[in-house]
Design a protein around this motif. Sequence first.
Motif, PDB file in Angstrom:
ATOM      1  N   GLN A 208     -58.884 -12.375  25.339  1.00 32.35           N
ATOM      2  CA  GLN A 208     -60.237 -12.933  26.279  1.00 32.35           C
ATOM      3  C   GLN A 208     -59.476 -13.403  27.544  1.00 32.35           C
ATOM      4  N   VAL A 209     -58.370 -14.101  27.489  1.00 30.56           N
ATOM      5  CA  VAL A 209     -57.880 -14.581  28.874  1.00 30.56           C
ATOM      6  C   VAL A 209     -57.442 -13.547  29.522  1.00 30.56           C
ATOM      7  N   TRP A 210     -56.777 -12.502  29.179  1.00 32.92           N
ATOM      8  CA  TRP A 210     -56.287 -11.535  30.027  1.00 32.92           C
ATOM      9  C   TRP A 210     -57.300 -10.546  30.476  1.00 32.92           C
ATOM     10  N   LYS A 211     -58.579 -10.497  29.678  1.00 32.01           N
ATOM     11  CA  LYS A 211     -59.915  -9.889  30.236  1.00 32.01           C
ATOM     12  C   LYS A 211     -60.175 -10.704  31.490  1.00 32.01           C
ATOM     13  N   ILE A 212     -60.386 -11.998  31.390  1.00 33.80           N
ATOM     14  CA  ILE A 212     -60.866 -12.935  32.326  1.00 33.80           C
ATOM     15  C   ILE A 212     -59.836 -12.599  33.616  1.00 33.80           C
ATOM     16  N   VAL A 213     -58.575 -12.879  33.514  1.00 34.03           N
ATOM     17  CA  VAL A 213     -57.626 -12.681  34.507  1.00 34.03           C
ATOM     18  C   VAL A 213     -57.812 -11.408  35.130  1.00 34.03           C
ATOM     19  N   HIS A 214     -57.788 -10.278  34.302  1.00 32.84           N
ATOM     20  CA  HIS A 214     -58.134  -9.061  35.188  1.00 32.84           C
ATOM     21  C   HIS A 214     -59.483  -8.781  35.555  1.00 32.84           C
ATOM     22  N   GLU A 215     -60.391  -9.531  35.508  1.00 34.88           N
ATOM     23  CA  GLU A 215     -61.848  -9.146  35.960  1.00 34.88           C
ATOM     24  C   GLU A 215     -61.964 -10.244  37.408  1.00 34.88           C
ATOM     25  N   TYR A 216     -60.983 -11.158  37.476  1.00 36.84           N
ATOM     26  CA  TYR A 216     -60.960 -11.909  38.756  1.00 36.84           C
ATOM     27  C   TYR A 216     -59.826 -11.610  39.832  1.00 36.84           C
ATOM     28  N   LEU A 217     -58.818 -11.421  39.367  1.00 41.37           N
ATOM     29  CA  LEU A 217     -57.868 -11.052  40.342  1.00 41.37           C
ATOM     30  C   LEU A 217     -57.937 -10.088  41.430  1.00 41.37           C
ATOM     31  N   PRO A 218     -58.546  -8.784  40.878  1.00 39.11           N
ATOM     32  CA  PRO A 218     -58.909  -8.073  41.874  1.00 39.11           C
ATOM     33  C   PRO A 218     -59.893  -8.369  42.895  1.00 39.11           C
ATOM     34  N   LYS A 219     -60.706  -9.235  42.487  1.00 39.54           N
ATOM     35  CA  LYS A 219     -61.656  -9.983  43.595  1.00 39.54           C
ATOM     36  C   LYS A 219     -60.851 -10.655  44.480  1.00 39.54           C
ATOM     37  N   ILE A 220     -59.920 -11.492  44.002  1.00 35.51           N
ATOM     38  CA  ILE A 220     -59.128 -12.298  44.939  1.00 35.51           C
ATOM     39  C   ILE A 220     -58.222 -11.524  45.932  1.00 35.51           C
ATOM     40  N   GLU A 221     -57.627 -10.353  45.166  1.00 32.77           N
ATOM     41  CA  GLU A 221     -56.833  -9.425  45.964  1.00 32.77           C
ATOM     42  C   GLU A 221     -57.678  -8.876  47.136  1.00 32.77           C
ATOM     43  N   ALA A 222     -58.821  -8.316  46.885  1.00 35.39           N
ATOM     44  CA  ALA A 222     -60.066  -7.887  47.861  1.00 35.39           C
ATOM     45  C   ALA A 222     -60.092  -9.103  49.130  1.00 35.39           C
ATOM     46  N   LEU A 223     -60.323 -10.141  48.692  1.00 37.02           N
ATOM     47  CA  LEU A 223     -60.514 -11.063  49.777  1.00 37.02           C
ATOM     48  C   LEU A 223     -59.437 -11.451  50.438  1.00 37.02           C
ATOM     49  N   LYS A 224     -58.189 -11.376  49.880  1.00 31.74           N
ATOM     50  CA  LYS A 224     -56.825 -11.468  50.622  1.00 31.74           C
ATOM     51  C   LYS A 224     -56.646 -10.418  51.662  1.00 31.74           C
ATOM     52  N   ALA A 225     -56.799  -9.203  51.008  1.00 28.54           N
ATOM     53  CA  ALA A 225     -56.760  -8.010  51.956  1.00 28.54           C
ATOM     54  C   ALA A 225     -57.713  -7.863  53.027  1.00 28.54           C
ATOM     55  N   SER A 226     -58.835  -8.612  52.891  1.00 24.68           N
ATOM     56  CA  SER A 226     -59.886  -8.726  54.020  1.00 24.68           C
ATOM     57  C   SER A 226     -59.860  -9.973  54.900  1.00 24.68           C
ATOM     58  N   GLY A 227     -58.768 -10.677  54.505  1.00 22.78           N
ATOM     59  CA  GLY A 227     -58.821 -12.182  55.231  1.00 22.78           C
ATOM     60  C   GLY A 227     -59.622 -13.152  55.085  1.00 22.78           C
ATOM     61  N   GLY A 228     -60.311 -13.124  53.813  1.00 21.68           N
ATOM     62  CA  GLY A 228     -61.464 -13.936  53.738  1.00 21.68           C
ATOM     63  C   GLY A 228     -60.936 -14.755  52.367  1.00 21.68           C
ATOM     64  N   TYR A 229     -59.834 -15.014  52.090  1.00 22.77           N
ATOM     65  CA  TYR A 229     -59.115 -15.805  51.064  1.00 22.77           C
ATOM     66  C   TYR A 229     -58.560 -17.110  51.544  1.00 22.77           C
ATOM     67  N   MET A 230     -59.040 -18.204  51.217  1.00 22.59           N
ATOM     68  CA  MET A 230     -58.724 -19.464  51.394  1.00 22.59           C
ATOM     69  C   MET A 230     -58.819 -19.756  52.947  1.00 22.59           C
ATOM     70  N   VAL A 231     -59.815 -19.132  53.543  1.00 22.54           N
ATOM     71  CA  VAL A 231     -59.925 -19.451  54.914  1.00 22.54           C
ATOM     72  C   VAL A 231     -60.408 -21.051  54.992  1.00 22.54           C
ATOM     73  N   LYS A 232     -59.753 -21.722  56.024  1.00 31.26           N
ATOM     74  CA  LYS A 232     -60.180 -23.034  56.317  1.00 31.26           C
ATOM     75  C   LYS A 232     -61.705 -23.137  56.996  1.00 31.26           C
ATOM     76  N   SER A 233     -62.273 -24.184  56.787  1.00 28.95           N
ATOM     77  CA  SER A 233     -63.618 -24.394  57.428  1.00 28.95           C
ATOM     78  C   SER A 233     -63.392 -24.581  58.788  1.00 28.95           C
ATOM     79  N   GLU A 234     -64.684 -23.769  59.550  1.00 33.70           N
ATOM     80  CA  GLU A 234     -64.682 -23.869  61.099  1.00 33.70           C
ATOM     81  C   GLU A 234     -64.871 -25.230  61.705  1.00 33.70           C
TER      82      GLU A 234
END
Length: 152
Positions: free
Chosen positions: A110-136
């Motif tokens: 179950q741990v690895w199912k959760i990891v594989h569920e959310y890592l692609p979402k994080i990677e997509a945000l990284k690719a779009s520049g929307g990951y860990m963006v500081k507040s304006e």
Amino acid sequence: MNINLIKTLFSLGVLTFSYSVIANDATLKSESDLINNAIKLGYQAQRNLAFDYQTGDKKFGGSGIVQKDETKSCAWRKILLIANPEQVDASDPMNERFSCKNLDYKQDEQVWKIVHEYLPKIEALKASGGYMVKSEKPTTEDKIEIIDVDAP
């Protein structure tokens, strides 16, 4: 006293402090909010979520929003290690071991199912520049005040 016990207690103390300092965001009202926050804001929000699942209790520094869940805590510890190699510190692998040590085979799956569920979402945000963006929003911490101590 056993050195591993001392390390664990110290780690939990640091996590409790860091979580309580950062997690005072009133907009986080559900498990879904916490997860979305962790996906978007990255490392510290992921640490906070893993700790929240680890304790499940406001009394111990968590948000009190989610129930204690070792499987989810372990999964988010793994996610933060994989997604944030530049931010992790020495306590993160130790916390991952602590969160994952009691899991059986089914829970580990179950741990690895959760990891594989959310890592692609994080990677997509990284690719779009929307990951860990500081507040304006500017903060007072950004302003440097120079004080002349030699002035009369």
